[in-house]
Motif scaffolding. Structure first.
Motif, PDB file in Angstrom:
ATOM      1  N   MET A   1     -17.319  -8.706  25.508  1.00  0.00           N
ATOM      2  CA  MET A   1     -16.408  -8.039  26.421  1.00  0.00           C
ATOM      3  C   MET A   1     -16.708  -8.521  27.840  1.00  0.00           C
ATOM      4  O   MET A   1     -17.854  -8.545  28.253  1.00  0.00           O
ATOM      5  CB  MET A   1     -16.593  -6.532  26.303  1.00  0.00           C
ATOM      6  N   ASP A   2     -15.680  -8.877  28.569  1.00  0.00           N
ATOM      7  CA  ASP A   2     -15.832  -9.349  29.945  1.00  0.00           C
ATOM      8  C   ASP A   2     -15.881  -8.164  30.911  1.00  0.00           C
ATOM      9  O   ASP A   2     -15.161  -7.189  30.739  1.00  0.00           O
ATOM     10  CB  ASP A   2     -14.660 -10.254  30.332  1.00  0.00           C
ATOM     11  N   ALA A   3     -16.718  -8.287  31.925  1.00  0.00           N
ATOM     12  CA  ALA A   3     -16.835  -7.240  32.945  1.00  0.00           C
ATOM     13  C   ALA A   3     -16.013  -7.634  34.166  1.00  0.00           C
ATOM     14  O   ALA A   3     -16.140  -8.737  34.682  1.00  0.00           O
ATOM     15  CB  ALA A   3     -18.289  -7.041  33.333  1.00  0.00           C
ATOM     16  N   ILE A   4     -15.161  -6.727  34.621  1.00  0.00           N
ATOM     17  CA  ILE A   4     -14.359  -6.929  35.819  1.00  0.00           C
ATOM     18  C   ILE A   4     -15.244  -6.592  37.014  1.00  0.00           C
ATOM     19  O   ILE A   4     -15.732  -5.471  37.129  1.00  0.00           O
ATOM     20  CB  ILE A   4     -13.107  -6.027  35.806  1.00  0.00           C
ATOM     21  N   THR A   5     -15.451  -7.554  37.902  1.00  0.00           N
ATOM     22  CA  THR A   5     -16.321  -7.335  39.060  1.00  0.00           C
ATOM     23  C   THR A   5     -15.543  -7.257  40.367  1.00  0.00           C
ATOM     24  O   THR A   5     -16.119  -7.012  41.417  1.00  0.00           O
ATOM     25  CB  THR A   5     -17.364  -8.457  39.164  1.00  0.00           C
ATOM     26  N   ASN A   6     -14.221  -7.459  40.303  1.00  0.00           N
ATOM     27  CA  ASN A   6     -13.381  -7.436  41.497  1.00  0.00           C
ATOM     28  C   ASN A   6     -12.024  -6.875  41.084  1.00  0.00           C
ATOM     29  O   ASN A   6     -11.469  -7.277  40.061  1.00  0.00           O
ATOM     30  CB  ASN A   6     -13.239  -8.858  42.046  1.00  0.00           C
ATOM     31  N   TRP A   7     -11.468  -5.963  41.864  1.00  0.00           N
ATOM     32  CA  TRP A   7     -10.195  -5.321  41.487  1.00  0.00           C
ATOM     33  C   TRP A   7      -9.057  -6.324  41.353  1.00  0.00           C
ATOM     34  O   TRP A   7      -8.101  -6.078  40.616  1.00  0.00           O
ATOM     35  CB  TRP A   7      -9.833  -4.230  42.498  1.00  0.00           C
ATOM     36  N   GLU A   8      -9.148  -7.464  42.045  1.00  0.00           N
ATOM     37  CA  GLU A   8      -8.095  -8.474  41.947  1.00  0.00           C
ATOM     38  C   GLU A   8      -8.038  -9.119  40.561  1.00  0.00           C
ATOM     39  O   GLU A   8      -7.054  -9.764  40.219  1.00  0.00           O
ATOM     40  CB  GLU A   8      -8.272  -9.554  43.016  1.00  0.00           C
ATOM     41  N   GLU A   9      -9.078  -8.950  39.773  1.00  0.00           N
ATOM     42  CA  GLU A   9      -9.106  -9.499  38.413  1.00  0.00           C
ATOM     43  C   GLU A   9      -8.238  -8.697  37.446  1.00  0.00           C
ATOM     44  O   GLU A   9      -7.935  -9.159  36.355  1.00  0.00           O
ATOM     45  CB  GLU A   9     -10.541  -9.529  37.879  1.00  0.00           C
ATOM     46  N   VAL A  10      -7.846  -7.483  37.845  1.00  0.00           N
ATOM     47  CA  VAL A  10      -7.003  -6.651  36.987  1.00  0.00           C
ATOM     48  C   VAL A  10      -5.549  -7.026  37.269  1.00  0.00           C
ATOM     49  O   VAL A  10      -5.058  -6.853  38.378  1.00  0.00           O
ATOM     50  CB  VAL A  10      -7.232  -5.145  37.260  1.00  0.00           C
ATOM     51  N   PRO A  11      -4.844  -7.537  36.248  1.00  0.00           N
ATOM     52  CA  PRO A  11      -3.467  -7.990  36.475  1.00  0.00           C
ATOM     53  C   PRO A  11      -2.469  -6.831  36.553  1.00  0.00           C
ATOM     54  O   PRO A  11      -2.801  -5.688  36.219  1.00  0.00           O
ATOM     55  CB  PRO A  11      -3.184  -8.853  35.234  1.00  0.00           C
ATOM     56  N   ILE A  12      -1.260  -7.155  36.957  1.00  0.00           N
ATOM     57  CA  ILE A  12      -0.141  -6.213  36.870  1.00  0.00           C
ATOM     58  C   ILE A  12       0.373  -6.329  35.437  1.00  0.00           C
ATOM     59  O   ILE A  12       0.697  -7.421  34.982  1.00  0.00           O
ATOM     60  CB  ILE A  12       0.993  -6.585  37.860  1.00  0.00           C
ATOM     61  N   PHE A  13       0.450  -5.231  34.731  1.00  0.00           N
ATOM     62  CA  PHE A  13       0.803  -5.266  33.320  1.00  0.00           C
ATOM     63  C   PHE A  13       2.303  -5.133  33.113  1.00  0.00           C
ATOM     64  O   PHE A  13       2.978  -4.407  33.838  1.00  0.00           O
ATOM     65  CB  PHE A  13       0.067  -4.149  32.564  1.00  0.00           C
ATOM     66  N   GLU A  14       2.791  -5.813  32.084  1.00  0.00           N
ATOM     67  CA  GLU A  14       4.211  -5.742  31.724  1.00  0.00           C
ATOM     68  C   GLU A  14       4.539  -4.419  31.021  1.00  0.00           C
ATOM     69  O   GLU A  14       5.648  -3.952  31.086  1.00  0.00           O
ATOM     70  CB  GLU A  14       4.577  -6.914  30.807  1.00  0.00           C
ATOM     71  N   GLY A  15       3.554  -3.875  30.338  1.00  0.00           N
ATOM     72  CA  GLY A  15       3.758  -2.628  29.607  1.00  0.00           C
ATOM     73  C   GLY A  15       2.443  -2.128  29.046  1.00  0.00           C
ATOM     74  O   GLY A  15       1.386  -2.721  29.266  1.00  0.00           O
ATOM     75  N   GLU A  16       2.530  -1.037  28.293  1.00  0.00           N
ATOM     76  CA  GLU A  16       1.328  -0.437  27.749  1.00  0.00           C
ATOM     77  C   GLU A  16       0.619  -1.353  26.754  1.00  0.00           C
ATOM     78  O   GLU A  16      -0.606  -1.357  26.681  1.00  0.00           O
ATOM     79  CB  GLU A  16       1.661   0.890  27.071  1.00  0.00           C
ATOM     80  N   GLU A  17       1.387  -2.125  25.996  1.00  0.00           N
ATOM     81  CA  GLU A  17       0.767  -3.005  25.004  1.00  0.00           C
ATOM     82  C   GLU A  17      -0.083  -4.079  25.677  1.00  0.00           C
ATOM     83  O   GLU A  17      -1.210  -4.351  25.257  1.00  0.00           O
ATOM     84  CB  GLU A  17       1.832  -3.677  24.113  1.00  0.00           C
ATOM     85  N   SER A  18       0.433  -4.683  26.736  1.00  0.00           N
ATOM     86  CA  SER A  18      -0.341  -5.724  27.421  1.00  0.00           C
ATOM     87  C   SER A  18      -1.558  -5.123  28.123  1.00  0.00           C
ATOM     88  O   SER A  18      -2.629  -5.732  28.166  1.00  0.00           O
ATOM     89  CB  SER A  18       0.527  -6.495  28.420  1.00  0.00           C
ATOM     90  N   GLU A  19      -1.409  -3.900  28.654  1.00  0.00           N
ATOM     91  CA  GLU A  19      -2.554  -3.243  29.279  1.00  0.00           C
ATOM     92  C   GLU A  19      -3.618  -2.911  28.240  1.00  0.00           C
ATOM     93  O   GLU A  19      -4.813  -3.148  28.452  1.00  0.00           O
ATOM     94  CB  GLU A  19      -2.119  -1.970  30.006  1.00  0.00           C
ATOM     95  N   ALA A  20      -3.186  -2.391  27.099  1.00  0.00           N
ATOM     96  CA  ALA A  20      -4.139  -2.059  26.032  1.00  0.00           C
ATOM     97  C   ALA A  20      -4.873  -3.305  25.554  1.00  0.00           C
ATOM     98  O   ALA A  20      -6.094  -3.278  25.360  1.00  0.00           O
ATOM     99  CB  ALA A  20      -3.413  -1.387  24.866  1.00  0.00           C
ATOM    100  N   ALA A  21      -4.142  -4.409  25.379  1.00  0.00           N
ATOM    101  CA  ALA A  21      -4.775  -5.659  24.942  1.00  0.00           C
ATOM    102  C   ALA A  21      -5.802  -6.143  25.965  1.00  0.00           C
ATOM    103  O   ALA A  21      -6.875  -6.632  25.607  1.00  0.00           O
ATOM    104  CB  ALA A  21      -3.710  -6.723  24.706  1.00  0.00           C
ATOM    105  N   PHE A  22      -5.481  -5.998  27.245  1.00  0.00           N
ATOM    106  CA  PHE A  22      -6.405  -6.420  28.300  1.00  0.00           C
ATOM    107  C   PHE A  22      -7.688  -5.602  28.245  1.00  0.00           C
ATOM    108  O   PHE A  22      -8.791  -6.144  28.313  1.00  0.00           O
ATOM    109  CB  PHE A  22      -5.735  -6.265  29.672  1.00  0.00           C
ATOM    110  N   TRP A  23      -7.566  -4.273  28.120  1.00  0.00           N
ATOM    111  CA  TRP A  23      -8.750  -3.408  28.157  1.00  0.00           C
ATOM    112  C   TRP A  23      -9.578  -3.480  26.885  1.00  0.00           C
ATOM    113  O   TRP A  23     -10.740  -3.084  26.879  1.00  0.00           O
ATOM    114  CB  TRP A  23      -8.364  -1.977  28.504  1.00  0.00           C
TER     115      TRP A  23
END
Length: 92
Positions: A1-23
């Motif tokens: 699992m990758d650790a996010i160390t900067n808020w800019e690394e969190v993308p704008i999500f297209e929807g809940e599915e893409s957000e869930a896959a990212f997390w």
């Protein structure tokens, strides 16, 4: 699992599915979460309030916050802050 160390690394999500896959593959680094809370200007000037919430809603909020590695109260403050800014922008 990758650790996010900067808020800019969190993308704008297209929807809940893409957000869930990212997390599923990523998590916020503890140092980043702590710095966000510790450096918040509201943290030093906050006021306690009482808010009555339906127990089922509170359980859902806590579950969602836990899945994002956040404190549910911090997540709610973030949501309120974001919505306040949106409302102020829309009413100009």
């Amino acid at each position: 699992m990758d650790a996010i160390t900067n808020w800019e690394e969190v993308p704008i999500f297209e929807g809940e599915e893409s957000e869930a896959a990212f997390w599923v593959e990523n998590q916020i680094a503890l140092r980043l979460m702590e710095s966000a809370v510790a450096s918040s200007p509201e943290a030093s000037e906050s006021v306690n309030i009482t808010l009555r919430i339906d127990p089922r809603m509170l359980a859902r909020l806590k579950r969602l916050a836990r899945s994002r590695y956040l404190n549910y109260q911090s997540m709610m403050k973030q949501w309120l802050s974001e919505r306040l800014e949106q409302e102020l922008r829309d009413n100009r």
